[in-house]
Design a protein around this motif. Structure first.
Motif, PDB file in Angstrom:
ATOM      1  N   ASP A  18      62.649  55.609  88.755  1.00 22.55           N
ATOM      2  CA  ASP A  18      63.842  54.843  89.125  1.00 22.55           C
ATOM      3  C   ASP A  18      64.959  55.756  89.589  1.00 22.55           C
ATOM      4  OD1 ASP A  18      62.544  52.528  88.475  1.00 22.55           O
ATOM      5  OD2 ASP A  18      63.534  52.277  86.543  1.00 22.55           O
ATOM      6  N   ARG A  19      65.079  56.937  89.052  1.00 22.93           N
ATOM      7  CA  ARG A  19      66.148  57.847  89.382  1.00 22.93           C
ATOM      8  C   ARG A  19      65.896  58.550  90.706  1.00 22.93           C
ATOM      9  NH1 ARG A  19      70.495  56.466  87.653  1.00 22.93           N
ATOM     10  NH2 ARG A  19      71.263  58.512  88.140  1.00 22.93           N
ATOM     11  N   GLY A  20      64.712  58.475  91.211  1.00 16.99           N
ATOM     12  CA  GLY A  20      64.406  59.101  92.497  1.00 16.99           C
ATOM     13  C   GLY A  20      64.626  60.591  92.475  1.00 16.99           C
ATOM     14  N   PRO A  21      65.456  61.077  93.382  1.00 18.90           N
ATOM     15  CA  PRO A  21      65.599  62.515  93.545  1.00 18.90           C
ATOM     16  C   PRO A  21      66.450  63.210  92.484  1.00 18.90           C
ATOM     17  CG  PRO A  21      67.049  61.367  95.053  1.00 18.90           C
ATOM     18  CD  PRO A  21      66.211  60.324  94.359  1.00 18.90           C
ATOM     19  N   VAL A  22      67.032  62.466  91.539  1.00 16.96           N
ATOM     20  CA  VAL A  22      67.874  63.108  90.531  1.00 16.96           C
ATOM     21  C   VAL A  22      67.058  64.113  89.716  1.00 16.96           C
ATOM     22  CG1 VAL A  22      69.314  62.721  88.478  1.00 16.96           C
ATOM     23  CG2 VAL A  22      69.469  61.178  90.424  1.00 16.96           C
ATOM     24  N   ILE A  23      65.852  63.726  89.315  1.00 14.68           N
ATOM     25  CA  ILE A  23      64.960  64.606  88.561  1.00 14.68           C
ATOM     26  C   ILE A  23      63.629  64.700  89.298  1.00 14.68           C
ATOM     27  CG2 ILE A  23      63.707  64.953  86.382  1.00 14.68           C
ATOM     28  CD1 ILE A  23      66.736  65.226  86.079  1.00 14.68           C
ATOM     29  N   ASP A  24      63.196  65.933  89.557  1.00 19.67           N
ATOM     30  CA  ASP A  24      61.893  66.165  90.171  1.00 19.67           C
ATOM     31  C   ASP A  24      60.851  66.134  89.052  1.00 19.67           C
ATOM     32  OD1 ASP A  24      59.549  67.154  91.278  1.00 19.67           O
ATOM     33  OD2 ASP A  24      60.545  68.779  92.355  1.00 19.67           O
ATOM     34  N   ARG A  25      60.145  65.027  88.969  1.00 17.32           N
ATOM     35  CA  ARG A  25      59.180  64.807  87.894  1.00 17.32           C
ATOM     36  C   ARG A  25      58.101  65.880  87.844  1.00 17.32           C
ATOM     37  NH1 ARG A  25      56.550  59.492  88.539  1.00 17.32           N
ATOM     38  NH2 ARG A  25      54.704  60.582  89.156  1.00 17.32           N
ATOM     39  N   SER A  26      57.759  66.464  88.974  1.00 17.64           N
ATOM     40  CA  SER A  26      56.696  67.471  88.975  1.00 17.64           C
ATOM     41  C   SER A  26      57.083  68.697  88.147  1.00 17.64           C
ATOM     42  CB  SER A  26      56.337  67.882  90.401  1.00 17.64           C
ATOM     43  OG  SER A  26      57.399  68.590  91.008  1.00 17.64           O
ATOM     44  N   VAL A  27      58.380  68.974  88.054  1.00 19.84           N
ATOM     45  CA  VAL A  27      58.829  70.107  87.233  1.00 19.84           C
ATOM     46  C   VAL A  27      58.530  69.829  85.765  1.00 19.84           C
ATOM     47  CG1 VAL A  27      60.840  71.442  86.491  1.00 19.84           C
ATOM     48  CG2 VAL A  27      60.593  70.800  88.898  1.00 19.84           C
ATOM     49  N   LEU A  28      58.897  68.638  85.292  1.00 18.49           N
ATOM     50  CA  LEU A  28      58.610  68.290  83.902  1.00 18.49           C
ATOM     51  C   LEU A  28      57.110  68.183  83.660  1.00 18.49           C
ATOM     52  CD1 LEU A  28      61.431  65.690  83.161  1.00 18.49           C
ATOM     53  CD2 LEU A  28      61.363  68.122  82.571  1.00 18.49           C
ATOM     54  N   ASP A  29      56.378  67.686  84.637  1.00 18.24           N
ATOM     55  CA  ASP A  29      54.923  67.595  84.500  1.00 18.24           C
ATOM     56  C   ASP A  29      54.291  68.967  84.316  1.00 18.24           C
ATOM     57  OD1 ASP A  29      54.988  64.844  84.690  1.00 18.24           O
ATOM     58  OD2 ASP A  29      54.399  64.790  86.806  1.00 18.24           O
ATOM     59  N   SER A  30      54.840  69.982  84.955  1.00 12.24           N
ATOM     60  CA  SER A  30      54.278  71.327  84.802  1.00 12.24           C
ATOM     61  C   SER A  30      54.434  71.830  83.370  1.00 12.24           C
ATOM     62  CB  SER A  30      54.911  72.307  85.794  1.00 12.24           C
ATOM     63  OG  SER A  30      56.262  72.547  85.478  1.00 12.24           O
ATOM     64  N   TYR A  31      55.532  71.456  82.707  1.00 17.09           N
ATOM     65  CA  TYR A  31      55.710  71.838  81.299  1.00 17.09           C
ATOM     66  C   TYR A  31      54.813  71.002  80.397  1.00 17.09           C
ATOM     67  CZ  TYR A  31      59.885  74.161  83.012  1.00 17.09           C
ATOM     68  OH  TYR A  31      60.751  74.957  83.710  1.00 17.09           O
ATOM     69  N   ARG A  32      54.661  69.747  80.765  1.00 16.97           N
ATOM     70  CA  ARG A  32      53.821  68.855  79.970  1.00 16.97           C
ATOM     71  C   ARG A  32      52.406  69.403  79.852  1.00 16.97           C
ATOM     72  NH1 ARG A  32      55.430  64.824  82.254  1.00 16.97           N
ATOM     73  NH2 ARG A  32      56.968  64.206  80.745  1.00 16.97           N
ATOM     74  N   SER A  33      51.937  70.073  80.894  1.00 13.14           N
ATOM     75  CA  SER A  33      50.582  70.629  80.861  1.00 13.14           C
ATOM     76  C   SER A  33      50.458  71.757  79.833  1.00 13.14           C
ATOM     77  CB  SER A  33      50.181  71.135  82.253  1.00 13.14           C
ATOM     78  OG  SER A  33      50.940  72.281  82.601  1.00 13.14           O
ATOM     79  N   LEU A  34      51.586  72.301  79.398  1.00 16.29           N
ATOM     80  CA  LEU A  34      51.585  73.366  78.393  1.00 16.29           C
ATOM     81  C   LEU A  34      51.625  72.823  76.962  1.00 16.29           C
ATOM     82  CD1 LEU A  34      54.205  75.726  80.074  1.00 16.29           C
ATOM     83  CD2 LEU A  34      51.710  75.899  80.194  1.00 16.29           C
ATOM     84  N   GLN A  35      51.906  71.539  76.818  1.00 22.20           N
ATOM     85  CA  GLN A  35      52.033  70.923  75.498  1.00 22.20           C
ATOM     86  C   GLN A  35      50.708  70.982  74.753  1.00 22.20           C
ATOM     87  OE1 GLN A  35      54.956  69.317  74.155  1.00 22.20           O
ATOM     88  NE2 GLN A  35      53.734  69.468  72.307  1.00 22.20           N
ATOM     89  N   GLN A  36      50.765  71.458  73.530  1.00 18.41           N
ATOM     90  CA  GLN A  36      49.570  71.518  72.698  1.00 18.41           C
ATOM     91  C   GLN A  36      49.669  70.460  71.607  1.00 18.41           C
ATOM     92  OE1 GLN A  36      49.190  75.525  71.262  1.00 18.41           O
ATOM     93  NE2 GLN A  36      48.874  76.376  73.296  1.00 18.41           N
ATOM     94  N   ALA A  37      48.527  69.876  71.279  1.00 18.94           N
ATOM     95  CA  ALA A  37      48.489  68.844  70.241  1.00 18.94           C
ATOM     96  C   ALA A  37      49.017  69.413  68.926  1.00 18.94           C
ATOM     97  CB  ALA A  37      47.059  68.339  70.066  1.00 18.94           C
ATOM     98  N   GLY A  38      49.795  68.611  68.232  1.00 17.03           N
ATOM     99  CA  GLY A  38      50.298  68.999  66.927  1.00 17.03           C
ATOM    100  C   GLY A  38      51.527  69.897  66.956  1.00 17.03           C
ATOM    101  N   THR A  39      52.040  70.194  68.152  1.00 14.28           N
ATOM    102  CA  THR A  39      53.236  71.032  68.250  1.00 14.28           C
ATOM    103  C   THR A  39      54.430  70.153  68.623  1.00 14.28           C
ATOM    104  OG1 THR A  39      52.841  71.563  70.582  1.00 14.28           O
ATOM    105  CG2 THR A  39      51.895  73.069  68.950  1.00 14.28           C
ATOM    106  N   PRO A  40      55.639  70.642  68.358  1.00 16.26           N
ATOM    107  CA  PRO A  40      56.828  69.847  68.718  1.00 16.26           C
ATOM    108  C   PRO A  40      56.825  69.498  70.207  1.00 16.26           C
ATOM    109  CG  PRO A  40      57.449  71.701  67.335  1.00 16.26           C
ATOM    110  CD  PRO A  40      55.995  71.889  67.696  1.00 16.26           C
ATOM    111  N   ASP A  41      57.455  68.378  70.522  1.00 15.03           N
ATOM    112  CA  ASP A  41      57.533  67.870  71.887  1.00 15.03           C
ATOM    113  C   ASP A  41      58.266  68.864  72.785  1.00 15.03           C
ATOM    114  OD1 ASP A  41      57.734  66.316  74.185  1.00 15.03           O
ATOM    115  OD2 ASP A  41      59.266  64.990  73.351  1.00 15.03           O
TER     116      ASP A  41
END
Length: 135
Positions: A18-41
């Motif tokens: 909904d926010r469009g260009p305000v936040i580039d979702r691909s940047v957050l997605d790149s960090y999401r790929s580093l998330q390990q199960a059982g670790t803080p968000d």
């Protein structure tokens, strides 16, 4: 509508789309790929830190612009530019880069108008990121 990517909290995808260009979702997605199960968000921690620290930097940056302090404008705009890019606020980062360059060149003409634009974009970024902060 596509399915919700793994690890993404309820409603997060809709908020970012909904926010469009305000936040580039691909940047957050790149960090999401580093998330390990059982670790803080990871995304929640990153966004929380940004939201908490960026407001103080913006306040100081506004003072530097008001005081026509090009050295502080340069330093603070540089800091906020980098952290904004880290959370995917690419338009805000680009605006801050412009202010950073003016500060580096010891140029204060037009910085008040530029800062007004930065403030509006900053508010939109804060609004877009706030729902991503863990409760």
């Amino acid at each position: 509508m596509r399915g919700k990517p793994t690890g993404q909290r309820q409603g997060e995808q809709d908020i970012l789309e909904d926010r469009g260009p305000v936040i580039d979702r691909s940047v957050l997605d790149s960090y999401r790929s580093l998330q390990q199960a059982g670790t803080p968000d990871l995304i929640g921690s990153l966004v929380t830190t940004y939201v908490e620290q960026s407001s103080a930097i913006m306040k100081s940056l506004g003072s530097a612009v008001d005081e026509k302090n090009s050295e502080d404008m340069f330093r603070l705009a540089h800091k906020l530019k980098s952290s904004s890019a880290i959370v995917g606020a690419m338009e805000l980062s680009a605006l801050l880069k412009s202010l950073e360059l003016l500060g580096r060149q010891n140029e204060v003409e037009g910085t008040a108008d530029l800062f007004a634009h930065i403030q509006k974009e900053f508010e939109a970024v804060q609004e877009a990121l706030r729902p991503l902060i863990p409760e």
